[in-house]
Design an enzyme around this catalytic site. Sequence first.
Site, PDB file in Angstrom:
ATOM      1  N   ASP A  78       0.854  -1.190   0.000  1.00 55.83           N
ATOM      2  CA  ASP A  78       0.000   0.000   0.000  1.00 55.83           C
ATOM      3  C   ASP A  78       0.891   1.242   0.000  1.00 55.83           C
ATOM      4  O   ASP A  78       1.677   1.454   0.919  1.00 55.83           O
ATOM      5  CB  ASP A  78      -0.891  -0.013   1.246  1.00 55.83           C
ATOM      6  CG  ASP A  78      -1.996   1.029   1.193  1.00 55.83           C
ATOM      7  OD1 ASP A  78      -2.150   1.685   0.140  1.00 55.83           O
ATOM      8  OD2 ASP A  78      -2.706   1.181   2.197  1.00 55.83           O
ATOM      9  N   ASP A 117      -2.997   2.408  -5.948  1.00 55.72           N
ATOM     10  CA  ASP A 117      -1.975   2.489  -4.901  1.00 55.72           C
ATOM     11  C   ASP A 117      -1.877   1.275  -3.992  1.00 55.72           C
ATOM     12  O   ASP A 117      -1.146   1.308  -3.001  1.00 55.72           O
ATOM     13  CB  ASP A 117      -2.191   3.744  -4.047  1.00 55.72           C
ATOM     14  CG  ASP A 117      -3.567   3.777  -3.392  1.00 55.72           C
ATOM     15  OD1 ASP A 117      -4.410   2.928  -3.739  1.00 55.72           O
ATOM     16  OD2 ASP A 117      -3.797   4.658  -2.548  1.00 55.72           O
ATOM     17  N   GLU A 118      -2.567   0.197  -4.285  1.00 57.88           N
ATOM     18  CA  GLU A 118      -2.435  -0.985  -3.436  1.00 57.88           C
ATOM     19  C   GLU A 118      -2.726  -2.262  -4.215  1.00 57.88           C
ATOM     20  O   GLU A 118      -3.454  -2.261  -5.204  1.00 57.88           O
ATOM     21  CB  GLU A 118      -3.337  -0.900  -2.204  1.00 57.88           C
ATOM     22  CG  GLU A 118      -4.817  -0.842  -2.502  1.00 57.88           C
ATOM     23  CD  GLU A 118      -5.673  -0.935  -1.245  1.00 57.88           C
ATOM     24  OE1 GLU A 118      -5.327  -1.724  -0.337  1.00 57.88           O
ATOM     25  OE2 GLU A 118      -6.692  -0.224  -1.180  1.00 57.88           O
TER      26      GLU A 118
END
EC number: 2.7.7.7
Length: 350
Positions: free
Chosen positions: A8, A103-104
Amino acid sequence: MRKIIHVDCDCFYAAIEMRDDPRLRGRPLAVGGDPGKRGVVATCNYEARAYGVRSAMASAYARKLCPDLLIVPPRMAVYREASQAIQAIFSDYTPLIQPLSLDEAFLDVSNSEACRGSATLMAQEIRRKAFASQGITVSAGVAPNKFLAKIASDWNKPDGLKVILPDEVEAFVKTLPIERLHGVGKVTAARMKGLGIDVCGELLPWRKQDLAKEFGSFGERLWQLARGIDDRPVVVESKRQSVSVENTYDHDLSDLDACLNALPPLLEKLALRLGRLEGEYRVSKPFVKLKFHDFTQTTLEQAGSPVSPDGYRDLCTQAFARGNRPVRLIGVGVRLDSSHSLLGEQLNLF
């Protein structure tokens, strides 16, 4: 025993902005919409979070909490480029990658021979490579399943690593606050606390059927999570059927005008969520969901309706007419077709 890594990025959008403009470092910063136009915070850095600013918060309210907050507009193309570079790093370790957003992502490295098979060493390398490549920090969690890996990645943020070994699962979960469980929001948490359940260990005496009776279908999931059980696989190819956002209001919206005035921040959240979507999609039709004060609800969707503020106002007007009474929840969203990639051309929500 599986080895799952959850990676993350730390305050991703804000981190990219600080990377590209070092003058922004060390001051409260948010990425989002204009406070004067009912904008919403997409993300913020840790300096802003110290003032209570959070993602999905109205920009105007965020500015009240932090008068010195600088709010910059999102640059989705730049964020997407950085995301693709980081996800390319993942491929060095496993083909089993499930991106959740820009983003993860989850990685299943159970059968990977990289780093002598050590998931911990892989996570450390991924973090180093991401920083060397993109100049931003990422946090990672390593655990035997997705549920625990995601909790672990948040444990030592920012720029942190948390490893939960198989023989540590029972003790770790037993003291885990119920608020940490995915799916346990404020209402469910308050209900559980009223039953004397503050940590997962206090769920253990409950029988599965009793949890199901108290919490419905979520009860069986609670029984599993309290024991650290999560058999969900890392899904390499997952096509979304729809994307939506909704909000339950503290006070019912009394009439149609109040509902229409509540749409702009919801539409901005929807646009930001679509901007984070991974994969190739085309919008097939927009929809609006209303839940009235008596908990009855209606959903109206219409092929050919414009995916624009005016289009959603029209759908909301029609949906409100079906109940014509105070509204406690509004949801807005789009149905998706995975055969194309035309989101940028189709959306005009800001």
